[in-house]
Design an enzyme around this catalytic site. Sequence first.
Site, short mmCIF file in Angstrom:
data_model
loop_
_atom_site.label_atom_id
_atom_site.label_comp_id
_atom_site.label_asym_id
_atom_site.label_seq_id
_atom_site.Cartn_x
_atom_site.Cartn_y
_atom_site.Cartn_z
N SER A 196 0.86 -1.19 0.00
CA SER A 196 0.00 0.00 0.00
C SER A 196 0.89 1.23 0.00
O SER A 196 2.05 1.16 0.40
CB SER A 196 -0.87 -0.01 1.26
OG SER A 196 -1.47 1.26 1.48
N TYR B 130 -3.02 -0.84 10.06
CA TYR B 130 -2.99 -1.26 8.66
C TYR B 130 -1.65 -0.90 8.04
O TYR B 130 -1.00 -1.71 7.39
CB TYR B 130 -4.13 -0.58 7.90
CG TYR B 130 -4.18 -0.87 6.42
CD1 TYR B 130 -3.47 -0.08 5.50
CD2 TYR B 130 -4.95 -1.90 5.93
CE1 TYR B 130 -3.53 -0.34 4.14
CE2 TYR B 130 -5.01 -2.16 4.56
CZ TYR B 130 -4.30 -1.37 3.67
OH TYR B 130 -4.35 -1.63 2.32
C1 GCO Z 1 -7.32 4.23 4.05
C2 GCO Z 1 -7.46 3.36 2.81
C3 GCO Z 1 -6.09 2.88 2.34
C4 GCO Z 1 -6.19 2.43 0.89
C5 GCO Z 1 -4.92 1.86 0.35
C6 GCO Z 1 -3.95 2.94 0.05
O1 GCO Z 1 -8.11 4.05 4.99
O2 GCO Z 1 -6.41 5.08 4.04
O3 GCO Z 1 -8.28 2.26 3.06
O4 GCO Z 1 -5.69 1.87 3.20
O5 GCO Z 1 -7.15 1.46 0.76
O6 GCO Z 1 -4.38 0.91 1.20
O7 GCO Z 1 -2.79 2.35 -0.49
#
Ligand code: GCO
Length: 254
Positions: free
Chosen positions: A145, A158
């Site tokens: 990501s 995440y």
């Molecule tokens: C967030 C998004 C990100 C995108 C992606 C960006 O909440 O900022 O969900 O996680 O989905 O991963 O690269």
Amino acid sequence: MAPSFDLSGKRALITGSSRGLGYAMAQALAGAGAAVVLNARDEVALGLAAAELAATGAAVHALAFDVTSEDSVGDAVAHCETQIGPIDILINNAGIQIRGSLEDYAHDKFEQMLATHVVATFTVSKAVAKAMIGRGHGKIINICSVLSSLARPTVAPYGAAKAAVANLTRGMAADWAPRGLNINAIAPGYFKTELNKTLMADPQFNNWVEQRTPMRRWGNLDELGGAAVFLASPASSFINGHILYVDGGFTAVV
Ligand code: GCO
């Protein structure tokens, strides 16, 4: 000689591919000639996706398993290798997003984030790589990501997980490139996915993405498949341990 992007005769397993970016990448690989094995935990959604893709003439199998269960992964990979066919290409795409302020973030949710993105990428890759190593070749593509290298409020777990996947990709290349495997990653920017539906519906966030992204827009689902075909194909034969950002320029600018 022109580089080959042809995936004819190859079989690709894509985790988390009943919808979203996983399904879009499966479509692209099938379009390049690969037989594709779709995966999800939800057998109904998986069956519908497999039927839809098969209706286009693609060679499709559906393999329901839980990427966070070592036993489920081991059984599924063994079944694929013996009953469906060798896995030439693996895309570790399965993922979740749980947003929230870090001080209130639940312990079990943090662990779930790491289990689904990091440990599952390791577990599925380890099971598949053993067969690939035996054959002396294989392509593994992990999904990172822009948050592998950047951060924004409410998604620290995440981002931590995706940063770990980025360096796990490099570690896989260190161990497995000498065995004939190519292990790389795709790092999407902000795409119009189900996981981002609430973000897209928020005018302030939508405006931020459009201003922060040099191309002034979100990515479309069909704009990620080309990178997947490239990294799955002979055209990327001397690329290993690379993180390919597909983000409209998001990580190129401040
Ligand atoms: C967030 C998004 C990100 C995108 C992606 C960006 O909440 O900022 O969900 O996680 O989905 O991963 O690269």
